[in-house]
Write an enzyme that holds these catalytic residues in place. Structure first.
Site, PDB file in Angstrom:
ATOM      1  N   HIS A  95      38.730  32.337  47.160  1.00  0.00           N
ATOM      2  CA  HIS A  95      39.034  31.064  47.244  1.00  0.00           C
ATOM      3  C   HIS A  95      39.292  30.030  47.912  1.00  0.00           C
ATOM      4  CE1 HIS A  95      42.620  34.650  46.492  1.00  0.00           C
ATOM      5  NE2 HIS A  95      41.727  35.494  47.075  1.00  0.00           N
ATOM      6  N   HIS A 143      35.256  37.435  46.103  1.00  0.00           N
ATOM      7  CA  HIS A 143      35.552  36.368  45.618  1.00  0.00           C
ATOM      8  C   HIS A 143      35.918  35.483  46.930  1.00  0.00           C
ATOM      9  CE1 HIS A 143      38.090  38.816  44.966  1.00  0.00           C
ATOM     10  NE2 HIS A 143      39.215  37.773  45.621  1.00  0.00           N
TER      11      HIS A 143
HETATM   12  P1  5GP Z   1      42.512  38.794  45.444  1.00  0.00           P
HETATM   13  O1  5GP Z   1      44.023  39.489  45.741  1.00  0.00           O
HETATM   14  O2  5GP Z   1      41.755  39.736  45.503  1.00  0.00           O
HETATM   15  O3  5GP Z   1      41.723  37.799  46.475  1.00  0.00           O
HETATM   16  O4  5GP Z   1      42.586  37.373  44.425  1.00  0.00           O
HETATM   17  C1  5GP Z   1      42.393  37.681  43.568  1.00  0.00           C
HETATM   18  C2  5GP Z   1      42.794  36.403  42.792  1.00  0.00           C
HETATM   19  O5  5GP Z   1      42.744  36.466  41.188  1.00  0.00           O
HETATM   20  C3  5GP Z   1      44.791  36.328  42.440  1.00  0.00           C
HETATM   21  O6  5GP Z   1      44.390  35.152  43.729  1.00  0.00           O
HETATM   22  C4  5GP Z   1      45.093  36.204  41.226  1.00  0.00           C
HETATM   23  O7  5GP Z   1      46.007  35.154  40.908  1.00  0.00           O
HETATM   24  C5  5GP Z   1      43.376  36.410  40.430  1.00  0.00           C
HETATM   25  N1  5GP Z   1      43.669  36.696  39.290  1.00  0.00           N
HETATM   26  C6  5GP Z   1      44.140  37.903  39.520  1.00  0.00           C
HETATM   27  N2  5GP Z   1      43.572  38.185  37.237  1.00  0.00           N
HETATM   28  C7  5GP Z   1      43.512  36.994  36.850  1.00  0.00           C
HETATM   29  C8  5GP Z   1      42.572  36.976  35.777  1.00  0.00           C
HETATM   30  O8  5GP Z   1      42.780  37.136  34.237  1.00  0.00           O
HETATM   31  N3  5GP Z   1      41.889  35.514  35.869  1.00  0.00           N
HETATM   32  C9  5GP Z   1      42.120  34.410  37.360  1.00  0.00           C
HETATM   33  N4  5GP Z   1      40.895  33.656  37.105  1.00  0.00           N
HETATM   34  N5  5GP Z   1      42.624  34.967  37.956  1.00  0.00           N
HETATM   35  C10 5GP Z   1      42.774  36.360  38.178  1.00  0.00           C
END
Ligand code: 5GP
Length: 142
Positions: free
Chosen positions: A105, A103
């Site tokens: 951001h 993903h």
């Molecule tokens: P990472 O830390 O892997 O780069 O980002 C994961 C992102 O997913 C985080 O910014 C977190 O806030 C978001 N996130 C975690 N659980 C959920 C969810 O159930 N739904 C959505 N829409 N975002 C989520």
């Protein structure tokens, strides 16, 4: 250890098992709001094809992902009157990744406004709903 877990939260969102505030969907990508936004309009873009992160993503998927990243970036800039937009992408826990489906951001930035913490506080669902509507309107106007 570096396997793709088919039950990660984004895989479940893709299967419709967990709701999301959807912004855009096409053949290869899905965009929705982050539930713990670091700024209003913080969006996530994911490929539909399963991969753990950019390191293992199919190169053939990358162009489609970046097209959606660009579309969402333009839309959040316009919807929130942002002065800039930050694109973030974490690979593996060491680098800050917490959900193991590729993903990107997309985070609108305003001068002098610090970011809220990564995976900090859950936003109010009604607020997220209103923000998603604003972004969808901006997308429709592109
Ligand atoms: P990472 O830390 O892997 O780069 O980002 C994961 C992102 O997913 C985080 O910014 C977190 O806030 C978001 N996130 C975690 N659980 C959920 C969810 O159930 N739904 C959505 N829409 N975002 C989520």
């Amino acid at each position: 250890m570096n396997q793709y877990d088919t039950n990660n939260i984004f895989a479940r969102i893709l299967r419709g098992e967990i709701p999301c505030h959807k912004l855009h969907e096409d053949l290869k990508t899905l965009a929705f709001l982050d539930v713990m936004p670091q700024a209003d309009g913080h969006s996530l873009i994911i490929p539909k094809a399963p991969s753990r992160n950019l390191l293992s993503a199919d190169p053939g998927e990358l162009a489609a992902i970046m097209v959606t990243v660009q579309q969402i970036s333009r839309a959040v800039m316009s919807a929130f009157g942002a002065g800039g937009v930050l694109i973030q992408q974490f690979n593996e826990a060491t680098a800050g990744q917490t959900v193991f489906h590729t993903h990107f951001h997309v985070i609108p930035r305003h001068e002098g406004q610090p970011l809220r913490p990564h995976t900090g506080q859950m936003a109010d669902q009604q607020v997220l709903k209103a923000h998603a509507e604003k972004i969808r309107q901006a997308l429709a106007a592109q």
